[in-house]
Design a protein around this motif. Structure first.
Motif, PDB file in Angstrom:
ATOM      1  N   UNK A  22      38.489  -5.769  81.869  1.00 49.32           N
ATOM      2  CA  UNK A  22      38.423  -5.966  80.414  1.00 49.32           C
ATOM      3  C   UNK A  22      37.404  -7.034  80.052  1.00 49.32           C
ATOM      4  N   UNK A  23      37.395  -8.115  80.809  1.00 49.41           N
ATOM      5  CA  UNK A  23      36.490  -9.219  80.501  1.00 49.41           C
ATOM      6  C   UNK A  23      35.034  -8.776  80.572  1.00 49.41           C
ATOM      7  N   UNK A  45      30.844  -8.161  74.133  1.00 49.34           N
ATOM      8  CA  UNK A  45      29.697  -7.637  73.377  1.00 49.34           C
ATOM      9  C   UNK A  45      28.368  -8.311  73.741  1.00 49.34           C
ATOM     10  N   UNK A  46      28.417  -9.610  74.036  1.00 52.96           N
ATOM     11  CA  UNK A  46      27.183 -10.309  74.394  1.00 52.96           C
ATOM     12  C   UNK A  46      26.617  -9.770  75.702  1.00 52.96           C
ATOM     13  N   UNK A  47      27.496  -9.468  76.634  1.00 55.23           N
ATOM     14  CA  UNK A  47      27.053  -8.925  77.912  1.00 55.23           C
ATOM     15  C   UNK A  47      26.475  -7.530  77.737  1.00 55.23           C
ATOM     16  N   UNK A  48      27.126  -6.693  76.949  1.00 54.27           N
ATOM     17  CA  UNK A  48      26.629  -5.335  76.728  1.00 54.27           C
ATOM     18  C   UNK A  48      25.237  -5.373  76.105  1.00 54.27           C
ATOM     19  N   UNK A  60      27.732   1.366  85.106  1.00 50.93           N
ATOM     20  CA  UNK A  60      29.103   1.110  85.544  1.00 50.93           C
ATOM     21  C   UNK A  60      29.732  -0.037  84.771  1.00 50.93           C
ATOM     22  N   UNK A  61      28.908  -1.019  84.423  1.00 50.40           N
ATOM     23  CA  UNK A  61      29.423  -2.181  83.707  1.00 50.40           C
ATOM     24  C   UNK A  61      29.644  -1.877  82.232  1.00 50.40           C
ATOM     25  N   UNK A  62      28.697  -1.152  81.620  1.00 50.41           N
ATOM     26  CA  UNK A  62      28.754  -0.931  80.165  1.00 50.41           C
ATOM     27  C   UNK A  62      29.613   0.264  79.788  1.00 50.41           C
ATOM     28  N   UNK A  69      24.389 -14.636  79.170  1.00 53.68           N
ATOM     29  CA  UNK A  69      23.234 -15.475  78.830  1.00 53.68           C
ATOM     30  C   UNK A  69      22.214 -15.481  79.958  1.00 53.68           C
ATOM     31  N   UNK A  70      22.698 -15.573  81.199  1.00 54.35           N
ATOM     32  CA  UNK A  70      21.805 -15.597  82.349  1.00 54.35           C
ATOM     33  C   UNK A  70      21.059 -14.277  82.492  1.00 54.35           C
ATOM     34  N   UNK A  71      21.750 -13.164  82.244  1.00 53.41           N
ATOM     35  CA  UNK A  71      21.113 -11.848  82.377  1.00 53.41           C
ATOM     36  C   UNK A  71      19.941 -11.713  81.422  1.00 53.41           C
ATOM     37  N   UNK A  72      20.121 -12.191  80.209  1.00 54.70           N
ATOM     38  CA  UNK A  72      19.026 -12.131  79.238  1.00 54.70           C
ATOM     39  C   UNK A  72      17.844 -12.988  79.696  1.00 54.70           C
ATOM     40  N   UNK A  73      18.124 -14.174  80.207  1.00 56.06           N
ATOM     41  CA  UNK A  73      17.058 -15.053  80.688  1.00 56.06           C
ATOM     42  C   UNK A  73      16.331 -14.445  81.888  1.00 56.06           C
TER      43      UNK A  73
END
Length: 304
Positions: free
Chosen positions: A270-271, A276-279, A299-301, A237-241
């Motif tokens: 794994x987390x 999916x929201x983070x991706x 690296x994250x996705x 959520x923070x990344x999107x903001x």
């Protein structure tokens, strides 16, 4: 100064020198100057212990103009940058007085008191041991109605207290501090988010540091707790903001935290990589920040 120099010349004369003859009035004048602490203060300056106490006297005095209280807090913060001065806060009985300022009616005074505290305990085991205001600091940090600058200084104080301090980290965890920091990621402004990501990353690095004896670090238990508290969802959520607001510095800290979490344990990996929201949030942010973020985002996705 001229009178002090004259005193020094007279008293430095030996029996073989032609010292000026002193009458009774001169003798009395010299005696007074020998005993006058103001003269000594003028030359050597007041001891730091006196200066710190006087700063707090001025800060606590509600008749002191606000600007003068703020200046006194700045002066006190500079004084406690010295590790010995910071360690002397306890024997001088100043810690309770500083901690009470966390609830001062003036936001700038609350902010200054938290700044002083964070500086005093940073890399200072003696001051960390003496500081008993963590609960008060966490209460400030958790208060969503608090001024952003005050919350940011509260997080600075928390960070200074818990890093490289196993006793402080233990207390922090027991006081639900991790959850409060994750809340700051979720409900704080860009500056608070940035500081929260920095602290979470630092805690992960310390927890997984193989050079630290195992009994002195929480290891994967801290990673598990961060995941269970919903830090990845909060970061999505923070990344999107942050992307929408163009807050590159805070977004960079978010990426650093996520990669540290993913690298730490299989559960952390794994987390991060299966959220999916983070991706989605990172995919949207990818175009907002240009090439500099692409490698970290990949690296994250990327799949494990």
């Amino acid at each position: 100064m001229e009178a002090l120099l004259k005193w020094a010349i007279i008293n430095g004369a030996t029996a073989s020198e032609d010292a000026p003859k002193r009458d009774a009035a001169t003798e009395e004048s010299i005696k007074q100057k020998k005993l006058d602490p103001a003269i000594i203060d003028a030359i050597l300056g007041k001891p730091a212990s006196v200066q710190m106490t006087e700063c707090l006297d001025a800060i606590e005095n509600k008749d002191t103009p606000l600007k003068a209280r703020e200046i006194a807090l700045d002066d006190l913060e500079m004084l406690v940058e010295n590790i010995d001065n910071a360690s002397n806060l306890q024997p001088l009985g100043l810690w309770p007085r500083i901690i009470r300022l966390f609830e001062d009616p003036e936001p700038s005074v609350r902010e200054g008191a938290l700044w002083v505290s964070g500086t005093a305990v940073q890399h200072n085991p003696s001051a960390q041991k003496a500081f008993n205001g963590l609960g008060n600091v966490l209460a400030v940090l958790r208060n969503k109605e608090e001024a952003p600058g005050v919350r940011a200084k509260a997080l600075y104080c928390v960070s200074s207290f818990v890093r490289a301090n196993v006793t402080g980290l233990t207390q922090f965890v027991a006081d639900n501090g991790l959850a409060i920091v994750v809340e700051a990621v979720d409900n704080g402004g860009a500056t608070l988010k940035q500081k929260a990501f920095f602290l979470l990353r630092a805690l992960i690095d310390e927890a997984m540091d193989d050079e630290t004896p195992e009994e002195l670090r929480p290891g994967k238990h801290l990673i598990d707790a961060i995941v269970e508290l919903g830090a990845v969802d909060a970061t999505a959520s923070a990344a999107a903001q942050l992307a929408a607001a163009g807050e590159a510095a805070a977004f960079e800290q978010a990426l650093g935290f996520l990669n540290s979490l993913a690298d730490a344990t299989e559960g952390g990996n794994r987390a991060v990589k299966q959220n999916p929201s983070l991706r989605l949030a990172l995919a949207q942010a990818s175009s907002a920040f240009g090439d500099w973020a692409q490698d970290d985002i990949f690296r994250i996705t990327a799949h494990s």
